[in-house]
Design a protein around this motif. Structure first.
Motif, PDB file in Angstrom:
ATOM      1  N   SER A 148       0.894  -1.044  -0.003  1.00  0.00           N
ATOM      2  CA  SER A 148      -0.056   0.092   0.245  1.00  0.00           C
ATOM      3  C   SER A 148       0.841   1.197   0.137  1.00  0.00           C
ATOM      4  O   SER A 148       1.844   1.272   0.388  1.00  0.00           O
ATOM      5  CB  SER A 148      -0.923  -0.067   1.100  1.00  0.00           C
ATOM      6  OG  SER A 148      -1.748  -0.919   1.034  1.00  0.00           O
ATOM      7  N   ASP A 149       0.286   2.497  -0.684  1.00  0.00           N
ATOM      8  CA  ASP A 149       1.091   3.620  -0.675  1.00  0.00           C
ATOM      9  C   ASP A 149       0.772   4.558   0.534  1.00  0.00           C
ATOM     10  O   ASP A 149      -0.511   4.945   0.586  1.00  0.00           O
ATOM     11  CB  ASP A 149       0.519   4.313  -2.059  1.00  0.00           C
ATOM     12  CG  ASP A 149       1.568   5.521  -2.434  1.00  0.00           C
ATOM     13  OD1 ASP A 149       2.142   5.882  -1.558  1.00  0.00           O
ATOM     14  OD2 ASP A 149       1.192   6.363  -3.247  1.00  0.00           O
ATOM     15  N   LEU A 150       1.613   4.658   1.415  1.00  0.00           N
ATOM     16  CA  LEU A 150       1.227   5.413   2.636  1.00  0.00           C
ATOM     17  C   LEU A 150       1.180   6.911   2.422  1.00  0.00           C
ATOM     18  O   LEU A 150       0.862   7.577   3.093  1.00  0.00           O
ATOM     19  CB  LEU A 150       2.308   5.250   3.495  1.00  0.00           C
ATOM     20  CG  LEU A 150       2.642   3.773   4.299  1.00  0.00           C
ATOM     21  CD1 LEU A 150       3.740   3.644   5.166  1.00  0.00           C
ATOM     22  CD2 LEU A 150       1.311   3.239   4.873  1.00  0.00           C
ATOM     23  N   ASP A 151       1.683   7.358   1.075  1.00  0.00           N
ATOM     24  CA  ASP A 151       1.437   8.625   0.753  1.00  0.00           C
ATOM     25  C   ASP A 151       0.170   8.998   0.025  1.00  0.00           C
ATOM     26  O   ASP A 151      -0.074  10.060  -0.242  1.00  0.00           O
ATOM     27  CB  ASP A 151       2.711   9.322  -0.062  1.00  0.00           C
ATOM     28  CG  ASP A 151       3.968   9.099   0.641  1.00  0.00           C
ATOM     29  OD1 ASP A 151       3.857   9.559   2.110  1.00  0.00           O
ATOM     30  OD2 ASP A 151       4.999   8.722   0.280  1.00  0.00           O
ATOM     31  N   GLY A 152      -0.642   7.849  -0.515  1.00  0.00           N
ATOM     32  CA  GLY A 152      -1.870   8.082  -0.941  1.00  0.00           C
ATOM     33  C   GLY A 152      -2.897   8.368   0.053  1.00  0.00           C
ATOM     34  O   GLY A 152      -2.945   8.313   1.201  1.00  0.00           O
ATOM     35  N   PRO A 153      -4.250   8.258  -0.672  1.00  0.00           N
ATOM     36  CA  PRO A 153      -5.272   8.428   0.012  1.00  0.00           C
ATOM     37  C   PRO A 153      -5.774   7.023   1.017  1.00  0.00           C
ATOM     38  O   PRO A 153      -6.629   6.148   0.476  1.00  0.00           O
ATOM     39  CB  PRO A 153      -6.451   8.469  -0.773  1.00  0.00           C
ATOM     40  CG  PRO A 153      -5.930   8.094  -2.244  1.00  0.00           C
ATOM     41  CD  PRO A 153      -4.552   8.245  -2.087  1.00  0.00           C
ATOM     42  N   ILE A 154      -5.166   7.015   2.003  1.00  0.00           N
ATOM     43  CA  ILE A 154      -5.217   5.723   2.735  1.00  0.00           C
ATOM     44  C   ILE A 154      -5.876   6.016   4.272  1.00  0.00           C
ATOM     45  O   ILE A 154      -5.153   6.787   4.886  1.00  0.00           O
ATOM     46  CB  ILE A 154      -3.781   4.901   2.808  1.00  0.00           C
ATOM     47  CG1 ILE A 154      -3.666   3.598   3.661  1.00  0.00           C
ATOM     48  CG2 ILE A 154      -2.776   5.929   3.515  1.00  0.00           C
ATOM     49  CD1 ILE A 154      -2.422   3.042   3.532  1.00  0.00           C
TER      50      ILE A 154
END
Length: 342
Positions: A148-154
């Motif tokens: 998962s992308d921790l800098d994305g909309p998470i």
């Protein structure tokens, strides 16, 4: 070997209880970790509902993800450990740290205790949220190679699962010694609830069956909890699983309107409140202006969340039930234990 003792944390949880059943059925002794020993009788009642009367082959120990006490005693004498305890979206958390710290620190407490006790292998219950969150559609199914992308909309839950799993792998690499690790990353978990301790996935199903006015344009893969438990046992004992991640998912991704269609087809009159209408993205965005719950769903609208369970099938011989069967089993059990009002 049969009769070895397995530590299973999260003994009051949906996945934890089914994993206890699977381990007992395979001949293991189980030490179930719970936050309060006062819940032993309750857990035994859930297991009885699932057809299991383990007697003294099941014991209980008290641990807490945010406390050091009890972990060393919990792991002592265990050959394996399955760590399914974690903060979940059903909790009431004031800040992102309230999600992250119990998940990360709880993993490390378990891993330290297991290593020091000579546990051979730990199987960690991670999540698809550590694989496919914070990203746009990939144009291919997600696999175990993805993070998962921790800098994305998470969301905070997905962030906590990602950081907690990464911390576990770092621990094994840096100070795990001879202890092995495998992780299970389930998509939305369906299947039969044994009691009121369910999962956020089942609560999603509850909303659909109880008549939410329409289904947002959101997609998910699904898996039966009994197959998730089976995969934990395979990952615990199969030499091929050491050092590996496994996506627990069955069949193709389904839109929520597809889930509604499955419920209407399989439940008949009990699904009379189910709406097969799809809510437009524009209507979702309008609702999100005043509803924080709707706002949290916006990053998921229209995203292809297809995921592949081929690795578990290929390496471990895993054969999960079809998603429609898992969804039906979940719905019928929720009605049976009076969680859903039809």
């Amino acid at each position: 070997m049969a009769d070895d003792t397995v530590l299973i944390t999260g003994g009051t949880g949906f996945i934890g209880q089914h994993t206890i059943i699977a381990a007992l059925a395979a001949g293991f002794r189980v030490r179930a970790a719970v936050r309060s020993l006062n819940r032993e009788e309750e857990v035994r009642a859930y297991l009885s509902h699932g057809g299991v009367e383990p007697g003294d082959r099941l014991s209980f120990v008290e641990t807490d993800l945010v406390k050091d006490e009890g972990w060393a005693e919990a792991a002592q004498g265990c050959v394996y450990a399955i760590h399914s305890a974690s903060s979940t979206p059903s909790g009431n958390y004031a800040s992102e740290e309230d999600w992250i710290r119990p998940a990360v620190d709880g993993n490390l407490r378990l891993l330290h205790a297991a290593r020091d006790a000579g546990v051979k292998r730990v199987v960690l219950t991670s999540a698809f949220g550590a694989i496919g969150a914070g990203k746009a559609s990939l144009g291919r199914p997600f696999t175990e190679e993805d993070w998962s992308d921790l800098d994305g909309p998470i969301a905070p839950y997905q962030k906590s699962k990602t950081l907690a799993e990464r911390a576990a792998w770092d621990f094994i690499s840096d100070e795990g010694g001879q202890m092995e690790l495998a992780t299970i990353n389930p998509t939305a978990v369906m299947g039969p609830a044994l009691g009121p301790d369910t999962s956020h996935s089942l609560m999603m199903l509850k909303g659909i069956i109880e008549g939410q006015p329409g289904q947002p344009r959101i997609q998910s893969c699904f898996v039966d909890v009994r197959d998730v438990a089976d995969l934990h046992l395979r990952a615990m004992t199969d030499p091929a699983a050491a050092g590996e991640r496994f996506l627990a998912t069955s069949g193709d991704a389904l839109w929520l309107v597809d889930v509604a269609g499955i419920l209407k087809e399989r439940l008949g009159e009990q699904a009379r409140k189910v709406s097969a209408k799809e809510v437009s993205d524009a209507d979702m965005k309008a609702a999100a202006e005043t509803d924080p719950k709707m706002r949290a769903l916006l990053p998921l609208l229209g995203i292809d969340l297809s995921a592949s369970g081929d690795k578990a099938r290929r390496l471990l011989g895993w054969h999960p039930r079809p998603p429609a069967e898992a969804i039906e089993a979940a719905a019928r059990s929720l009605i049976e234990v009076c969680i859903i009002n039809v």
